[in-house]
Design an enzyme around this catalytic site. Structure first.
Site, short mmCIF file in Angstrom:
data_model
loop_
_atom_site.label_atom_id
_atom_site.label_comp_id
_atom_site.label_asym_id
_atom_site.label_seq_id
_atom_site.Cartn_x
_atom_site.Cartn_y
_atom_site.Cartn_z
N LYS A 221 -8.44 76.91 -16.68
CA LYS A 221 -9.04 75.95 -15.42
C LYS A 221 -9.75 74.79 -16.26
O LYS A 221 -10.52 75.06 -17.39
CB LYS A 221 -10.38 77.03 -15.00
CG LYS A 221 -10.09 77.93 -14.11
CD LYS A 221 -9.70 77.21 -12.81
CE LYS A 221 -9.26 78.43 -11.64
NZ LYS A 221 -8.71 77.76 -10.40
N ASP B 189 -4.85 73.95 -14.62
CA ASP B 189 -5.50 73.84 -13.24
C ASP B 189 -6.86 72.89 -13.15
O ASP B 189 -7.69 73.70 -13.54
CB ASP B 189 -5.52 75.37 -12.60
CG ASP B 189 -5.95 75.29 -11.02
OD1 ASP B 189 -6.07 74.25 -10.26
OD2 ASP B 189 -6.19 76.29 -10.32
N GLU C 145 -1.54 72.19 -12.17
CA GLU C 145 -1.95 72.71 -10.89
C GLU C 145 -2.90 71.79 -10.24
O GLU C 145 -4.14 71.53 -10.82
CB GLU C 145 -2.30 74.01 -10.80
CG GLU C 145 -2.41 74.76 -9.54
CD GLU C 145 -2.74 76.49 -9.62
OE1 GLU C 145 -1.84 76.66 -10.65
OE2 GLU C 145 -3.63 76.59 -9.01
N GLU D 114 -2.21 75.79 -2.81
CA GLU D 114 -3.09 76.75 -2.25
C GLU D 114 -4.08 76.36 -1.19
O GLU D 114 -4.28 77.29 -0.32
CB GLU D 114 -3.88 77.40 -3.53
CG GLU D 114 -4.66 76.41 -3.90
CD GLU D 114 -5.76 76.87 -5.32
OE1 GLU D 114 -5.01 76.72 -6.28
OE2 GLU D 114 -6.77 77.31 -5.23
N ASP E 259 -0.79 80.50 -0.67
CA ASP E 259 -1.60 81.77 -0.78
C ASP E 259 -1.30 82.62 0.65
O ASP E 259 -1.61 81.88 1.63
CB ASP E 259 -3.02 81.27 -1.03
CG ASP E 259 -3.84 82.58 -1.26
OD1 ASP E 259 -4.33 82.56 -2.41
OD2 ASP E 259 -3.88 83.52 -0.43
N HIS F 180 0.19 81.33 -4.89
CA HIS F 180 -1.10 81.56 -5.41
C HIS F 180 -1.82 82.96 -5.05
O HIS F 180 -1.43 83.28 -3.73
CB HIS F 180 -1.92 80.32 -4.79
CG HIS F 180 -3.32 80.34 -5.23
ND1 HIS F 180 -4.54 80.76 -4.15
CD2 HIS F 180 -4.20 79.91 -6.30
CE1 HIS F 180 -5.74 80.95 -4.77
NE2 HIS F 180 -5.53 80.06 -6.09
N GLU G 94 -0.01 85.47 -10.56
CA GLU G 94 -1.16 85.07 -10.74
C GLU G 94 -2.13 86.22 -10.95
O GLU G 94 -2.16 87.06 -10.12
CB GLU G 94 -2.00 84.11 -9.78
CG GLU G 94 -3.29 83.63 -10.24
CD GLU G 94 -3.79 82.55 -9.47
OE1 GLU G 94 -3.25 81.88 -8.49
OE2 GLU G 94 -4.73 81.82 -10.05
#
Ligand code: CA
Length: 384
Positions: free
Chosen positions: A174, A203, A229, A255, A278, A305, A338
């Site tokens: 992240k 991401d 991402e 997502e 997602d 996702h 994920e």
């Protein structure tokens, strides 16, 4: 089609405070929440579904959409008519839906209908989607959340070693806490995992505008990233296309996009190398099928996702089993799973056999429907 009717729909809103709040680039997450739905039939079959609850939005929004807008459309209907009911729900909510929590509510019900269908026919959902391309999937560790916000490079490097020791060969970092801080964290993580054969993704959760997103992407050019991402805001389709033009790593996103209509825009804009619907948000398994067909036609890979509880995880595994390879080759890259490594009680406790990683793989459940059994005591324990 077997004769059957939907007799009742129950929504379960769950919440659990986090002992240690954490941040991603869009805010602090202080509690886990989930919007689960249970669809009952006159045949005695029960289907489970889940609406996406990222951590920032109140789970009551999707719950209200199910209770007040969608439930009346489904009561008395045959649950096996998944495509018919998807369109019924979408058309009836078009003027106030199309995106966000209303489509998440549709997603939850759609997943539950597919769970019922699998149970009715005595097969896993992937069999109804056309069969399994794979029976197991390699998970990637999602983590590297922030406790302080910035200046946590040393702690994040140690976390990378933990994921590696636990058997993960891929990790998603992240970022989006300031480009300089992001670069420092990646350098520390890169040094820590050197020689372990680990692939990284990053991401930023659309933390930046185009200039900073490009600056970060260029600084990370030598990390051989599996993908970058959500580099820019989901509405900035030209920004996505610019990232693809100017950066070397694959660009992933989606997502925060919904249905075949939303994905039509992303694909037409050449925004993505990897589409990430997602299941709890894109419109469920029915919508994922529409999106997968569109993506395949555009030469874009689909890699869902995955967030939320064990229900969303189980639904994602069923879709992953049935996803075709986009760029076919003898040693083609298939989808990866994920696997959020942060603590989540609705994940580990909600189903009787939690979905776990063993030896670098997650097995895809092969029981009827979603292939999982919900522990109702857990619903009571965390009921909001
Ligand atoms: Ca993400």
């Amino acid at each position: 089609m077997l004769p059957m009717k939907i007799t009742e729909i129950r929504v379960h809103v769950l919440k659990s405070a986090l002992a240690q709040p954490f941040a991603f680039s869009q805010g602090w997450v202080r509690q886990r929440s989930a919007t689960l739905v249970e669809v009952l039939t006159d045949a005695g079959l029960i289907g489970w579904g889940e609406a996406f609850a990222q951590g920032l939005e109140p789970p009551e929004i999707a719950a209200a959409a199910i209770e007040h807008a969608l439930k009346p459309l489904l009561l008395g209907a045959n649950p096996l008519a998944t495509e018919v009911l998807w369109h019924r729900m979408y058309h009836a909510t078009r003027d106030y839906g199309r995106k966000g929590s209303v489509v998440a509510a549709i997603s939850a019900l759609d997943i539950a209908l597919w769970d019922i269908a699998g149970k009715a026919y005595g097969v896993p959902i992937y069999a109804l989607l056309g069969g399994a391309f794979r029976t197991r999937v390699a998970p990637y560790a999602t983590g590297f959340y922030r406790i302080e916000g910035q200046g946590e490079a040393a702690r994040l490097a140690a976390e990378a070693i933990e994921h590696s020791e636990a058997g993960f060969q891929m990790m998603k970092v992240k970022l989006g806490y300031g480009v300089a801080d992001d670069i420092a964290c990646m350098a520390a993580i890169g040094r820590a995992i050197e020689g372990r054969g680990i692939r990284l993704m990053v991401d930023t959760n659309h933390a930046y505008g185009r200039a900073e997103a490009l600056r970060l992407g260029r600084a990370l050019a030598d990390y051989d990233l599996l993908w970058y991402e959500e580099p820019v805001a989901p509405e900035d389709l030209r920004g996505y296309a610019e990232m693809r033009d100017k950066l070397t790593m694959p660009i992933a996103g989606g997502e925060n996009e919904h249905t075949l209509y939303g994905y039509r825009e992303l694909l037409a804009a050449h925004a993505l190398d990897i589409a990430q619907p997602d299941l709890g948000s894109c419109g469920g398994l029915s919508a994922a099928r529409h999106i997968t067909a569109q993506a395949q036609a555009h030469g874009v890979a689909v890699n869902p996702h995955v967030w939320g509880s064990a229900i969303a995880q189980a639904a994602s595994l069923q879709l992953i089993a049935a996803l075709p390879i986009t760029h076919h080759a003898l040693f083609a890259q298939g989808p990866v799973l994920e696997y959020d490594r942060s603590s989540h009680p609705f994940r580990q406790q909600l189903i009787t056999q939690p979905i776990i990683q063993q030896g670098g793989w997650v097995q895809i459940p092969d029981g009827p429907g979603l292939g999982v059994e919900v522990d109702r005591a857990v619903l009571e324990r965390y009921r909001a």
